[in-house]
Design an enzyme around this catalytic site. Sequence first.
Site, mmCIF file in Angstrom:
data_model
loop_
_atom_site.group_PDB
_atom_site.id
_atom_site.type_symbol
_atom_site.label_atom_id
_atom_site.label_comp_id
_atom_site.label_asym_id
_atom_site.label_seq_id
_atom_site.Cartn_x
_atom_site.Cartn_y
_atom_site.Cartn_z
ATOM 1 N N LYS A 11 0.843 -1.129 0.060
ATOM 2 C CA LYS A 11 0.061 0.065 0.003
ATOM 3 C C LYS A 11 0.811 1.325 0.077
ATOM 4 C CE LYS A 11 -1.525 1.597 4.101
ATOM 5 N NZ LYS A 11 -1.386 2.913 4.519
ATOM 6 N N ASN A 12 1.960 1.262 0.903
ATOM 7 C CA ASN A 12 2.676 2.555 1.101
ATOM 8 C C ASN A 12 3.410 2.797 -0.009
ATOM 9 O OD1 ASN A 12 1.340 3.230 3.284
ATOM 10 N ND2 ASN A 12 2.657 2.397 4.791
ATOM 11 N N ARG A 85 -4.308 10.606 5.146
ATOM 12 C CA ARG A 85 -3.318 11.318 5.195
ATOM 13 C C ARG A 85 -2.325 11.393 4.080
ATOM 14 N NH1 ARG A 85 -2.634 13.849 10.393
ATOM 15 N NH2 ARG A 85 -0.614 14.276 9.681
ATOM 16 N N CYS A 109 -4.074 12.590 14.061
ATOM 17 C CA CYS A 109 -4.764 11.421 13.672
ATOM 18 C C CYS A 109 -4.733 10.650 14.835
ATOM 19 C CB CYS A 109 -4.480 10.620 12.394
ATOM 20 S SG CYS A 109 -3.125 9.648 12.497
ATOM 21 N N ARG A 114 1.317 14.158 13.807
ATOM 22 C CA ARG A 114 1.759 14.032 12.580
ATOM 23 C C ARG A 114 1.706 15.257 11.471
ATOM 24 N NH1 ARG A 114 -0.690 8.678 10.159
ATOM 25 N NH2 ARG A 114 0.853 8.477 8.763
ATOM 26 N N PRO A 115 2.434 16.015 11.860
ATOM 27 C CA PRO A 115 2.586 17.276 11.270
ATOM 28 C C PRO A 115 3.172 17.231 9.799
ATOM 29 C CG PRO A 115 4.399 17.504 12.548
ATOM 30 C CD PRO A 115 3.682 16.272 12.933
ATOM 31 N N ILE A 116 2.876 18.139 8.968
ATOM 32 C CA ILE A 116 3.718 18.173 7.443
ATOM 33 C C ILE A 116 4.442 19.161 7.275
ATOM 34 C CG2 ILE A 116 1.709 16.821 6.538
ATOM 35 C CD1 ILE A 116 0.830 19.337 4.961
ATOM 36 N N LEU A 118 7.675 19.429 7.418
ATOM 37 C CA LEU A 118 8.872 19.384 6.647
ATOM 38 C C LEU A 118 8.408 19.269 5.042
ATOM 39 C CD1 LEU A 118 10.511 16.881 9.004
ATOM 40 C CD2 LEU A 118 11.200 19.195 8.823
ATOM 41 N N ASP A 304 4.976 0.225 12.120
ATOM 42 C CA ASP A 304 3.758 -0.416 11.593
ATOM 43 C C ASP A 304 3.789 -2.007 11.516
ATOM 44 O OD1 ASP A 304 3.175 1.881 10.232
ATOM 45 O OD2 ASP A 304 3.759 1.312 8.320
ATOM 46 N N ILE A 326 8.476 6.402 16.744
ATOM 47 C CA ILE A 326 7.969 7.284 15.593
ATOM 48 C C ILE A 326 6.632 7.881 15.913
ATOM 49 C CG2 ILE A 326 7.396 7.145 13.281
ATOM 50 C CD1 ILE A 326 10.262 6.017 13.821
ATOM 51 N N ARG A 396 -8.436 -0.462 5.067
ATOM 52 C CA ARG A 396 -7.502 0.536 4.550
ATOM 53 C C ARG A 396 -6.374 -0.078 3.742
ATOM 54 N NH1 ARG A 396 -6.677 5.749 7.914
ATOM 55 N NH2 ARG A 396 -5.255 6.017 5.846
HETATM 56 N N1 EPU Z 1 6.989 14.247 10.825
HETATM 57 C C1 EPU Z 1 7.245 15.787 11.459
HETATM 58 N N2 EPU Z 1 7.007 16.472 10.343
HETATM 59 C C2 EPU Z 1 6.665 16.203 9.077
HETATM 60 C C3 EPU Z 1 6.605 14.911 8.533
HETATM 61 C C4 EPU Z 1 6.710 13.786 9.750
HETATM 62 O O1 EPU Z 1 7.483 16.025 12.289
HETATM 63 O O2 EPU Z 1 6.600 17.121 8.170
HETATM 64 C C5 EPU Z 1 7.186 13.118 11.883
HETATM 65 C C6 EPU Z 1 5.887 12.610 12.284
HETATM 66 O O3 EPU Z 1 5.145 13.180 13.315
HETATM 67 C C7 EPU Z 1 6.377 11.394 12.804
HETATM 68 C C8 EPU Z 1 7.747 10.861 12.351
HETATM 69 O O4 EPU Z 1 7.949 12.303 11.633
HETATM 70 O O5 EPU Z 1 6.631 11.461 14.308
HETATM 71 C C9 EPU Z 1 7.373 10.054 11.049
HETATM 72 O O6 EPU Z 1 6.477 10.261 10.089
HETATM 73 P P1 EPU Z 1 6.959 10.235 8.536
HETATM 74 O O7 EPU Z 1 6.639 11.358 7.923
HETATM 75 O O8 EPU Z 1 7.539 9.061 8.363
HETATM 76 O O9 EPU Z 1 5.358 9.248 8.416
HETATM 77 P P2 EPU Z 1 4.319 9.285 7.216
HETATM 78 O O10 EPU Z 1 5.317 9.533 5.927
HETATM 79 O O11 EPU Z 1 3.071 10.127 7.395
HETATM 80 C C10 EPU Z 1 4.637 6.677 6.569
HETATM 81 C C11 EPU Z 1 3.651 5.486 6.445
HETATM 82 C C12 EPU Z 1 3.345 5.260 7.957
HETATM 83 C C13 EPU Z 1 4.336 4.764 8.584
HETATM 84 C C14 EPU Z 1 5.166 5.981 8.606
HETATM 85 C C15 EPU Z 1 6.613 5.375 9.482
HETATM 86 C C16 EPU Z 1 2.568 6.049 4.049
HETATM 87 C C17 EPU Z 1 1.386 6.427 3.183
HETATM 88 N N3 EPU Z 1 2.475 5.919 5.588
HETATM 89 O O12 EPU Z 1 3.875 7.727 7.186
HETATM 90 O O13 EPU Z 1 2.139 4.038 7.741
HETATM 91 O O14 EPU Z 1 3.776 4.532 9.705
HETATM 92 O O15 EPU Z 1 5.603 6.254 7.170
HETATM 93 O O16 EPU Z 1 7.015 4.401 8.812
HETATM 94 O O17 EPU Z 1 3.638 5.814 3.928
HETATM 95 C C18 EPU Z 1 0.414 2.667 7.942
HETATM 96 O O18 EPU Z 1 0.578 1.963 6.929
HETATM 97 O O19 EPU Z 1 -0.378 1.897 8.797
HETATM 98 C C19 EPU Z 1 1.116 3.723 8.145
HETATM 99 C C20 EPU Z 1 0.803 4.706 9.292
#
Ligand code: EPU
Length: 419
Positions: A11-12, A85, A109, A114-116, A118, A304, A326, A396
């Site tokens: 999926k990811n 997200r 969530c 989970r901010p964006i 970055l 995960d 994480i 999902r």
């Molecule tokens: N973070 C920030 N700022 C940002 C982005 C992330 O502070 O701009 C923090 C997050 O809050 C978190 C850490 O960085 O504490 C890591 O988050 P990451 O951005 O890596 O997570 P993600 O990209 O939103 C993906 C997977 C998740 C998986 C995480 C960690 C996808 C679509 N989702 O999420 O998958 O848990 O990486 O490996 O690729 C799942 O499949 O159940 C799932 C949640």
Amino acid sequence: MQGRVVISGAKNAALPALTAALLTEDRVILHNVPRVRDISTLRSLLEDLGVDSSVTHEAHGNRIEIEARQLLNPVAPYELVKQMRASVLVLGPLVARFGQARVSLPGGCAIGVRPINLHLKGLEKLGAKISFDHGYVQARANGLRGTDFYFDTISVTGTENLMMAASLAEGVTELENAAREPEVQDLACLLNKMGAHIEGAGTHKIRIHGVSRLHGTEHTIIPDRIEAGTFLIAAAITGGELQVERCIPEHLTAVLARLGEVGVHAVQVAGESSNGGQILRVKPGGKLRALDISTEEYPGFPTDMQAQYMTLMTQAGGSSVITETIFENRFMHALELARMGADITVSGRCAVVRGKTPLSGAKIQASDLRASASLVLAGLAAEGETLIDRVYHIDRGYERIEEKLTLMGAKISRVSESD
Ligand code: EPU
């Protein structure tokens, strides 16, 4: 339980691959796309943007064709982003190819804030103008320019978004402290097939030489390492013998190492499975031993898989400490497991599981995707019947989990369709 299970596409990896198709006007054909709800949600979003996509069933997963000839509407609405997200993955491609994107801010969530920030900081460094209004982020650019960007925190979708945007930027971009996940590598492989010049995916430093145009291609999505890991634990927790087919054991190195220490031995069978990919075989082992783990970015133990591992630890002799590094709120399953008889104490980012405790079937509730998988595993190990509510979470990211488990001998059925 015993038998075999065929692993679906990741999926990811499929989600960013679908959004990468926004980077070209040509047709992108993806194979082995899992039949899961998040993919349908993303297709609805692409449709909203004015992008055509079509789905064909194949022997393994779906074939999806996407052709983003034009953009009718650059908006990812709240209604879709709140469901998933990963919708934020349209931001980089839209601003890089069309110069504009308007994406609802995802908000918190179930598993964390989970901010964006970055994703946005990186796009700003690439030359996009970022503004906010009415719960939306607006990004505009008149051509992006290559830059150096350091991720303060390693982010999987952040790395993917910037890698896609930088592919169409003028000049060279270097992403430092980038995510190394196999899904990031699969996206880089797809983008390179589309004509991008990306080096170093799979390491902490990714270098992207921007090009003015990307073209269509055909790509097969990698197998889902988290689905494979979940089934390995299903076999381990029921003392079953299972053959996991169409997986990539190398992507599961940390999980296999920890499972080995716990007493679950999965060995790779020589050669390929008849349906492609590799095969892992788990044999019924002896007693399960408790072992501490800490989640980490790849190649560490994946967050995960943390919930599923917690369920396994309820059936292991001794105490284990599970540390979630994480996400700050990813222990919602612990309370439900406790209702089934598990002895778990959560304190901040640590959970102490004292095993082995018998589990008894109960009515329980899923809170997020991986939590729901851990509850299904608990139900398999429990005496009596377990009824799990809100199973839409599991749909999902797991393709027909009840059918796959039934083939392995589990007594599991869907009582009502998820809504
Ligand atoms: N973070 C920030 N700022 C940002 C982005 C992330 O502070 O701009 C923090 C997050 O809050 C978190 C850490 O960085 O504490 C890591 O988050 P990451 O951005 O890596 O997570 P993600 O990209 O939103 C993906 C997977 C998740 C998986 C995480 C960690 C996808 C679509 N989702 O999420 O998958 O848990 O990486 O490996 O690729 C799942 O499949 O159940 C799932 C949640």
